[in-house]
Scaffold this motif. Structure first.
Motif, short mmCIF file in Angstrom:
data_model
loop_
_atom_site.label_atom_id
_atom_site.label_comp_id
_atom_site.label_asym_id
_atom_site.label_seq_id
_atom_site.Cartn_x
_atom_site.Cartn_y
_atom_site.Cartn_z
N ALA A 142 0.76 -1.17 0.02
CA ALA A 142 -0.14 0.06 -0.07
C ALA A 142 0.85 1.28 0.00
O ALA A 142 0.46 2.26 -0.25
N ARG A 143 2.20 1.03 0.40
CA ARG A 143 2.94 2.16 0.46
C ARG A 143 3.64 2.69 -0.78
O ARG A 143 4.23 3.61 -1.00
N GLY A 144 3.36 1.73 -1.99
CA GLY A 144 3.96 1.89 -3.24
C GLY A 144 3.21 3.05 -4.01
O GLY A 144 2.20 3.53 -3.46
N PRO A 145 3.37 3.29 -5.18
CA PRO A 145 2.74 3.98 -6.20
C PRO A 145 1.28 3.83 -6.19
O PRO A 145 0.88 2.48 -6.34
N ALA A 146 0.30 4.71 -6.12
CA ALA A 146 -1.03 4.43 -6.26
C ALA A 146 -1.76 5.18 -7.39
O ALA A 146 -1.38 6.60 -7.39
N ARG A 147 -2.55 4.56 -8.01
CA ARG A 147 -3.15 5.25 -9.11
C ARG A 147 -4.08 6.28 -8.69
O ARG A 147 -4.96 6.12 -7.73
N GLY A 148 -4.19 7.58 -9.24
CA GLY A 148 -5.24 8.62 -8.96
C GLY A 148 -6.50 7.98 -9.50
O GLY A 148 -6.79 7.15 -10.12
N ARG A 149 -7.64 8.52 -8.70
CA ARG A 149 -8.96 8.35 -8.73
C ARG A 149 -9.39 8.86 -10.06
O ARG A 149 -8.99 9.84 -10.75
N ASP A 150 -10.40 8.25 -10.76
CA ASP A 150 -11.01 8.83 -11.99
C ASP A 150 -12.04 9.95 -11.87
O ASP A 150 -12.44 9.86 -10.75
N VAL A 151 -11.95 10.68 -12.76
CA VAL A 151 -12.93 11.97 -12.67
C VAL A 151 -13.85 11.96 -13.63
O VAL A 151 -13.59 11.61 -14.74
N GLU A 152 -15.18 12.44 -13.34
CA GLU A 152 -16.31 12.52 -14.19
C GLU A 152 -16.82 13.84 -14.39
O GLU A 152 -16.75 14.68 -13.35
N ALA A 153 -17.15 14.13 -15.66
CA ALA A 153 -17.48 15.76 -15.70
C ALA A 153 -18.79 15.55 -16.97
O ALA A 153 -18.82 14.51 -17.85
N GLY A 272 3.82 9.21 -6.45
CA GLY A 272 4.48 8.91 -7.64
C GLY A 272 3.68 7.94 -8.66
O GLY A 272 4.34 7.67 -9.96
N GLY A 273 2.47 7.71 -8.38
CA GLY A 273 1.62 6.83 -9.28
C GLY A 273 1.07 7.49 -10.38
O GLY A 273 1.01 8.78 -10.39
N PRO A 274 0.41 6.93 -11.32
CA PRO A 274 -0.10 7.15 -12.57
C PRO A 274 -1.37 8.10 -12.23
O PRO A 274 -2.16 7.73 -11.29
N ALA A 275 -1.79 9.01 -12.82
CA ALA A 275 -3.01 9.67 -12.90
C ALA A 275 -4.14 8.83 -13.29
O ALA A 275 -4.13 8.11 -13.98
N GLY A 276 -5.30 9.15 -12.65
CA GLY A 276 -6.39 8.40 -13.17
C GLY A 276 -7.02 9.06 -14.61
O GLY A 276 -6.25 9.76 -15.40
N ASP A 277 -8.17 8.56 -14.84
CA ASP A 277 -8.64 9.19 -16.34
C ASP A 277 -9.91 9.94 -16.08
O ASP A 277 -10.80 9.87 -15.05
N LEU A 278 -10.08 11.12 -17.11
CA LEU A 278 -11.16 11.84 -17.12
C LEU A 278 -12.31 11.08 -18.08
O LEU A 278 -12.01 10.89 -19.12
N PHE A 279 -13.29 11.07 -17.55
CA PHE A 279 -14.64 10.79 -18.46
C PHE A 279 -15.62 11.86 -18.49
O PHE A 279 -16.16 12.22 -17.41
N VAL A 280 -15.81 12.18 -19.81
CA VAL A 280 -16.66 13.03 -19.85
C VAL A 280 -18.28 12.64 -20.54
O VAL A 280 -17.92 12.05 -21.55
N HIS A 281 -19.00 12.91 -19.91
CA HIS A 281 -20.40 12.50 -20.40
C HIS A 281 -20.80 13.61 -21.24
O HIS A 281 -21.24 14.74 -20.96
N VAL A 282 -21.47 13.25 -22.26
CA VAL A 282 -21.82 14.20 -23.36
C VAL A 282 -23.37 14.47 -23.42
O VAL A 282 -24.17 13.08 -23.59
#
Length: 397
Positions: A142-153, A272-282
């Motif tokens: 759990a102390r290692g790199p952790a991926r960021g959360r996804d964001v929705e818009a 230092g983990g990767p960023a999450g993704d952005l999901f855009v609802h159209v």
């Protein structure tokens, strides 16, 4: 429901079924118990209410194939409280019972109070058998790199922009790395120091007989470091809510309800983990003229009775100008004319069609001259074939 409940409660006995009972038998047993002990059928009976709650709790586990499988595996390992240290019984010298509460830290809501289902079940066994060595599945991971959360818009597009494609700025408010402390949570000029309890490991070990159990360090919350002087901007959390603007490209032909994924544009990762993704609802605003069915555009055009009878050349709008469609003589109301290639452009470069529905308009009022002409027309026009309707009328007369 805590993991301790899974070990101590016999859900099969609660429902009155055998461990080998089928899913249908489990469901039937639950329905019978729920019906007999429902509070509506037993007003003022607290025992019936308890039986109803127990049955619902048991069915929530045994009625789910994945949870039932994990429940069976866990109970087979710990054996309904029969899992003891040493070969002697609890009442004999040396036979010290194994207390389930010791396994889970005697606390609820903390790291020891695991909820079983999916990864939680695997985490328990990795903690038991890793001996706190910090293996890939152990707590130290759990102390290692952790991926960021996804964001929705959500973005609302005009109909024309959705069909043609457009690039729009999108403003988001979401957590990000604190610019003052750069994410470490410490006041500028200071640094987090190694946790004196776990010595930077992020976990602490406890021995229970021949077993060794590890759990996240409560002093540093499993991080491995402690912050003595907190950053004034983020108050030691390492993150703040930021406002950022992104230019988002919406491809041509994007449809209402479609979701667009922008990889790596979500919340930044931890340690230092990767960023999450952005999901855009159209959401596509409706157009005053055009409708849409897949890649085809739809349009309803009114025509007069005379145009439908005699035929005409009809000029209709498209997204790129106007086209002329031939309305053949004797066209009925509701006929659809097709303008090929005047719809939505597909990803492969091909385009859908424009489907034009003709709507014959009947005037509410006509002049005396027009009425006379229509009467003359009606006198010279044979009646429509309505034999099947007339036969139905005669049948009920």
């Amino acid at each position: 429901m805590s993991s301790k409940d899974w070990i101590e409660k016999d859900f099969y006995a609660v429902l009155g079924v055998d461990k080998a009972a089928s899913a249908d038998d489990v469901k039937k047993a639950y329905r019978k118990l729920a019906r007999d002990s429902h509070p509506d059928h037993n007003p003022g009976d607290p025992k019936a209410e308890e039986r109803f709650k127990a049955a619902s709790e048991a069915y929530a586990v045994l009625g789910d194939d994945a949870k039932r499988r994990e429940y069976d595996e866990l109970r087979s390992l710990f054996g309904s409280g029969a899992f003891r240290r040493g070969a002697r019984g609890a009442g004999q010298p040396g036979g010290v019972p194994f207390d389930v509460s010791d396994l889970f830290g005697g606390a609820t809501g903390g790291a020891g109070d695991r909820r079983f289902g999916g990864a939680g079940f695997q985490d328990l066994f990795s903690s038991i058998f890793s001996g706190g060595a910090g293996g890939p599945a152990g707590p130290a991971a759990a102390r290692g790199p952790a991926r960021g959360r996804d964001v929705e818009a959500e973005v609302a597009l005009d109909f024309d922009d959705a069909v043609r494609g457009v690039t729009l700025p999108l403003t988001l408010r979401a957590p990000g790395v604190c610019d003052t402390c750069h994410g470490n949570g410490a006041k500028p000029g200071t640094q987090p120091r190694t946790c004196p309890v776990c010595h930077g490991a992020g976990v602490t070990n406890r021995n229970q007989g021949s077993f060794s159990f590890s759990e996240p360090c409560r002093n540093c919350q499993g991080v491995g470091t402690v912050v003595e002087e907190k950053c004034p901007e983020c108050q030691g959390t390492g993150g703040v809510t930021k406002t950022r603007t992104l230019n988002v490209r919406f491809p041509a032909g994007v449809a209402d309800g479609q979701k667009i994924r922008l990889a790596g544009r979500g919340e930044p990762g931890a340690r230092g983990g990767p960023a999450g993704d952005l999901f855009v609802h159209v959401k596509v605003r409706p157009d005053e003229l055009f409708g849409r069915t897949g890649d085809d555009l739809t349009l309803t055009v009114p025509v007069t009775f005379a145009e439908a009878v005699l035929g005409t050349d009809l000029r209709v709008p498209t997204l790129d100008g106007a086209v002329t469609l031939r309305v053949p003589p004797g066209t009925p109301s509701g006929r659809i004319l097709r303008a090929r290639g005047k719809g939505v452009v597909r990803r492969d470069g091909q385009a859908g069609d424009l489907l034009v529905t003709l709507d014959v308009v009947v005037p509410a009022r006509v002049s005396d001259e027009a009425r006379a002409a229509l009467e003359t027309f009606a006198a010279q026009t044979p009646p429509a074939a309505r034999e099947h309707l007339e036969a139905r009328v005669r049948r009920f007369s």
